[in-house]
Write an enzyme that holds these catalytic residues in place. Structure first.
Site, mmCIF file in Angstrom:
data_model
loop_
_atom_site.group_PDB
_atom_site.id
_atom_site.type_symbol
_atom_site.label_atom_id
_atom_site.label_comp_id
_atom_site.label_asym_id
_atom_site.label_seq_id
_atom_site.Cartn_x
_atom_site.Cartn_y
_atom_site.Cartn_z
ATOM 1 N N VAL A 6 0.871 -1.169 0.000
ATOM 2 C CA VAL A 6 0.000 0.000 0.000
ATOM 3 C C VAL A 6 0.908 1.219 0.000
ATOM 4 C CG1 VAL A 6 -2.028 -1.048 1.065
ATOM 5 C CG2 VAL A 6 -0.219 -0.092 2.518
ATOM 6 N N SER A 7 0.364 2.351 -0.439
ATOM 7 C CA SER A 7 1.200 3.540 -0.617
ATOM 8 C C SER A 7 1.493 4.300 0.670
ATOM 9 C CB SER A 7 0.548 4.493 -1.620
ATOM 10 O OG SER A 7 0.445 3.858 -2.870
ATOM 11 N N THR A 8 0.613 4.197 1.658
ATOM 12 C CA THR A 8 0.829 4.930 2.907
ATOM 13 C C THR A 8 0.554 4.020 4.095
ATOM 14 O OG1 THR A 8 -1.448 5.699 3.161
ATOM 15 C CG2 THR A 8 0.028 7.068 1.799
ATOM 16 N N GLN A 11 -3.139 3.208 4.925
ATOM 17 C CA GLN A 11 -3.927 2.292 4.110
ATOM 18 C C GLN A 11 -3.854 0.878 4.668
ATOM 19 O OE1 GLN A 11 -2.039 3.285 0.349
ATOM 20 N NE2 GLN A 11 -3.933 4.227 -0.354
#
Length: 193
Positions: A6-8, A11
């Site tokens: 996931v990007s962050t 998330q």
């Protein structure tokens, strides 16, 4: 093997982990996929051996650009590793159709990259012709006057350029009032002659 990303940190990985199911080893990452330099991805790619299959929920979890995706898949193919995309089985490299689709994607991505570069160059040329695409001058009029005074006082031009943080050629162009340092009147005179 499985890879989820996931990007962050805010998330959630649950959907990806559920889709991957049981895997021998799982690599999980919470960071942007804009760069291939991701610690868990690097560990995963290093760990994989000939005959292994890497399971990933979707293509965008492995790579954010087609070029990165193709590079990763090429590296894994050279090691004898297959990749299975849960959401896009037609892209999985363990099938002939998947290999064909990946090859076509590579060609399309390169074509789009070439077109994008052409459009960018055309746009820049048009903007330059309209006088809208200019980098700011490295030297202000005040700095040019200061340079003239220092040079008149005997300071070498190379030292003046160094002190101002520009190349000697930039200093010479500015002192001569050429290029982007030309006044509007001088530029109009040059065009008229």
């Amino acid at each position: 093997m499985g890879y989820a990303r996931v990007s962050t940190v805010a998330q959630n990985l649950d959907r990806q982990l559920e889709a991957l199911g049981e895997v021998d080893k799982l690599y999980v990452e919470k960071r942007s996929g804009s760069s291939r330099k991701r610690p868990e991805l690097e560990k995963c790619l290093d760990f994989l051996r000939e005959g292994d299959t890497l399971r990933v929920k979707s293509v965008d979890r492995l790579a954010r650009s087609t070029r990165d995706l193709l590079n990763i898949l090429s590296d894994l193919d050279a090691k004898g590793v297959k990749v299975e995309f849960i959401d896009s089985p037609e892209l999985s490299t363990n099938t002939s159709m998947g290999q064909l689709v990946i090859t076509l994607l590579g060609a399309i991505a390169q074509f789009e990259l070439d077109l994008m570069h052409e459009r960018q160059c055309e746009g820049i040329a048009i903007a330059k012709a309209k006088g809208k695409y200019q980098r700011p001058n490295a030297l202000t009029p005040e700095q040019i006057e200061e340079a003239r005074r220092r040079i008149a006082d005997g300071v070498p031009k190379a030292k003046v350029a160094r002190d101002l943080g520009v190349s000697r050629s930039t200093l010479y162009v500015a002192l001569d009032g050429k290029g982007s340092y030309a006044t509007k009147e001088a530029a109009q005179e040059a065009l008229a002659s």
